[in-house]
Design an enzyme around this catalytic site. Structure first.
Site, PDB file in Angstrom:
ATOM      1  N   GLY A  55       0.877  -1.173   0.000  1.00  0.00           N
ATOM      2  CA  GLY A  55       0.000   0.000   0.000  1.00  0.00           C
ATOM      3  C   GLY A  55       0.902   1.207   0.000  1.00  0.00           C
ATOM      4  N   GLU A  56       0.740   2.067   0.979  1.00  0.00           N
ATOM      5  CA  GLU A  56       1.576   3.265   1.090  1.00  0.00           C
ATOM      6  C   GLU A  56       2.114   3.286   2.511  1.00  0.00           C
ATOM      7  OE1 GLU A  56       2.084   5.121  -1.681  1.00  0.00           O
ATOM      8  OE2 GLU A  56       3.619   6.016  -0.395  1.00  0.00           O
ATOM      9  N   SER A  57       3.421   3.048   2.628  1.00  0.00           N
ATOM     10  CA  SER A  57       3.990   2.874   3.969  1.00  0.00           C
ATOM     11  C   SER A  57       3.819   4.116   4.847  1.00  0.00           C
ATOM     12  CB  SER A  57       5.462   2.485   3.867  1.00  0.00           C
ATOM     13  OG  SER A  57       6.163   3.388   3.060  1.00  0.00           O
ATOM     14  N   CYS A  86       6.060  -5.433   0.337  1.00  0.00           N
ATOM     15  CA  CYS A  86       6.172  -4.110  -0.289  1.00  0.00           C
ATOM     16  C   CYS A  86       6.138  -2.998   0.767  1.00  0.00           C
ATOM     17  CB  CYS A  86       5.100  -3.955  -1.365  1.00  0.00           C
ATOM     18  SG  CYS A  86       5.567  -2.758  -2.612  1.00  0.00           S
ATOM     19  N   ARG A 116      13.183   2.966  -0.942  1.00  0.00           N
ATOM     20  CA  ARG A 116      11.784   3.112  -1.359  1.00  0.00           C
ATOM     21  C   ARG A 116      11.705   3.392  -2.851  1.00  0.00           C
ATOM     22  NH1 ARG A 116       7.807   7.444   0.957  1.00  0.00           N
ATOM     23  NH2 ARG A 116       6.033   6.219   0.285  1.00  0.00           N
ATOM     24  N   ILE A 147       5.322  -3.391  -7.771  1.00  0.00           N
ATOM     25  CA  ILE A 147       4.572  -2.144  -7.982  1.00  0.00           C
ATOM     26  C   ILE A 147       5.174  -1.060  -7.081  1.00  0.00           C
ATOM     27  CG2 ILE A 147       2.308  -1.027  -7.859  1.00  0.00           C
ATOM     28  CD1 ILE A 147       1.099  -3.910  -7.979  1.00  0.00           C
ATOM     29  N   ARG A 148       5.825  -0.106  -7.664  1.00  0.00           N
ATOM     30  CA  ARG A 148       6.532   0.939  -6.884  1.00  0.00           C
ATOM     31  C   ARG A 148       7.229   0.304  -5.676  1.00  0.00           C
ATOM     32  NH1 ARG A 148       4.006   4.821  -4.346  1.00  0.00           N
ATOM     33  NH2 ARG A 148       2.066   3.681  -4.312  1.00  0.00           N
ATOM     34  N   HIS A 195       4.490  -8.617  -4.645  1.00  0.00           N
ATOM     35  CA  HIS A 195       3.090  -8.805  -4.233  1.00  0.00           C
ATOM     36  C   HIS A 195       2.589 -10.200  -4.622  1.00  0.00           C
ATOM     37  CE1 HIS A 195       1.862  -4.654  -3.194  1.00  0.00           C
ATOM     38  NE2 HIS A 195       2.854  -4.324  -3.998  1.00  0.00           N
ATOM     39  N   GLU A 197       0.248 -11.737  -3.387  1.00  0.00           N
ATOM     40  CA  GLU A 197      -1.221 -11.781  -3.233  1.00  0.00           C
ATOM     41  C   GLU A 197      -1.931 -11.338  -4.505  1.00  0.00           C
ATOM     42  OE1 GLU A 197       0.711  -9.450  -2.254  1.00  0.00           O
ATOM     43  OE2 GLU A 197      -0.297  -7.511  -2.349  1.00  0.00           O
TER      44      GLU A 197
HETATM   45  N1  LIG Z   1       3.035  -1.445  -3.672  1.00  0.00           N
HETATM   46  C1  LIG Z   1       3.519  -0.892  -2.597  1.00  0.00           C
HETATM   47  O1  LIG Z   1       3.318  -1.338  -1.469  1.00  0.00           O
HETATM   48  C2  LIG Z   1       4.311   0.352  -2.817  1.00  0.00           C
HETATM   49  C3  LIG Z   1       5.009   0.859  -1.602  1.00  0.00           C
HETATM   50  C4  LIG Z   1       5.150   2.353  -1.650  1.00  0.00           C
HETATM   51  N2  LIG Z   1       6.040   2.746  -2.693  1.00  0.00           N
HETATM   52  C5  LIG Z   1       5.598   2.866  -0.287  1.00  0.00           C
HETATM   53  O2  LIG Z   1       6.584   3.499  -0.168  1.00  0.00           O
HETATM   54  O3  LIG Z   1       4.963   2.653   0.674  1.00  0.00           O
END
Ligand SMILES: NC(=O)CC[C@H](N)C(=O)O
Length: 217
Positions: A55-57, A86, A116, A147-148, A195, A197
């Site tokens: 998600g977004e840490s 992630c 990151r 993904i990112r 990921h 999942e």
């Molecule tokens: N798919 C992800 O969990 C991306 C992580 C996101 N770039 C972060 O810094 O949290």
């Protein structure tokens, strides 16, 4: 017989539903107990093992802090089986580089440094199929989704076991003979940049279930 393993998925933000779905697919074969969305300290106290999703840490840490859950998460991850994928890997890490200005809150339990967004932005997301001997002798290759994603750029304790490395060159800005590390295990912790999942292949979830069971035996 031991009571069935209760696995929680931190459900503050991000891809928690997908992890619950993947665990659900394993439930019968692995004899899992309740698969629980964890949102509170009481919820955390009721599970044996935890997945911190992607998600977004920064958002995840902020929400956890507002709910007074950050310290409990840190305590949990110090001893109980915990898997960060992630953004979840970033949260577990001792250090993160390329963070937003002002830094970000981490649980600081996994002695690695993560970078990151090592592979660029959302549009630079990619998949790569790799042999994964850690999934068992003769295991078929696994399709890894990034993904990112963060990468593990330094390992700061000899007890950290490298599990998966990308081929040299992928996502790297500097020439190096060994590729970036994207999965590690350390005591009760599993950290993965990718990921699993988001695929229908549940072998990494099974890996975590077996690891959790062994740790709790
Ligand atoms: N798919 C992800 O969990 C991306 C992580 C996101 N770039 C972060 O810094 O949290």
């Amino acid at each position: 017989m031991a009571s069935p393993l209760r696995i929680g998925v931190l459900a503050l933000q991000g891809a928690f539903a997908e992890h619950i779905h993947a665990l659900g697919a394993l439930r019968e074969a692995e004899g899992l107990g309740d698969i629980v969305e964890v949102r509170t300290s009481a919820g955390l106290a009721a599970v044996d093992a935890l997945i911190i999703p992607g998600g977004e840490s920064t958002s995840m840490a902020l929400i956890a802090e507002r709910r007074g859950l950050l310290d409990d998460l840190r305590e949990f991850a110090r001893t109980k089986p915990t898997w960060g994928t992630c953004a979840g890997l970033i949260l577990l890490a001792a250090r993160a580089v390329h963070t937003k200005q002002g830094g970000q809150r981490l649980l600081e339990v996994l002695p690695v440094t993560v970078s990151r967004n090592q592979f660029g932005r959302q549009v630079d997301s990619f998949t790569v199929t790799l042999d994964s001997p850690c999934l068992g002798p003769g295991a078929a290759p696994f399709e890894y989704v990034f993904i990112r994603a963060p990468a593990i750029v330094s390992v700061d304790d000899p007890e950290v076991e490298p599990l998966v490395r990308l081929p040299a060159g992928v996502g790297q800005t500097e020439a190096s003979e060994s590729g970036l590390l994207v999965a590690v295990r350390y005591r009760n912790l599993l950290g993965t940049s990718f990921h699993p999942e988001l695929t229908s292949d549940t072998r990494w979830h099974r890996y975590f279930v077996h690891m959790a069971r062994a740790a709790l035996a």
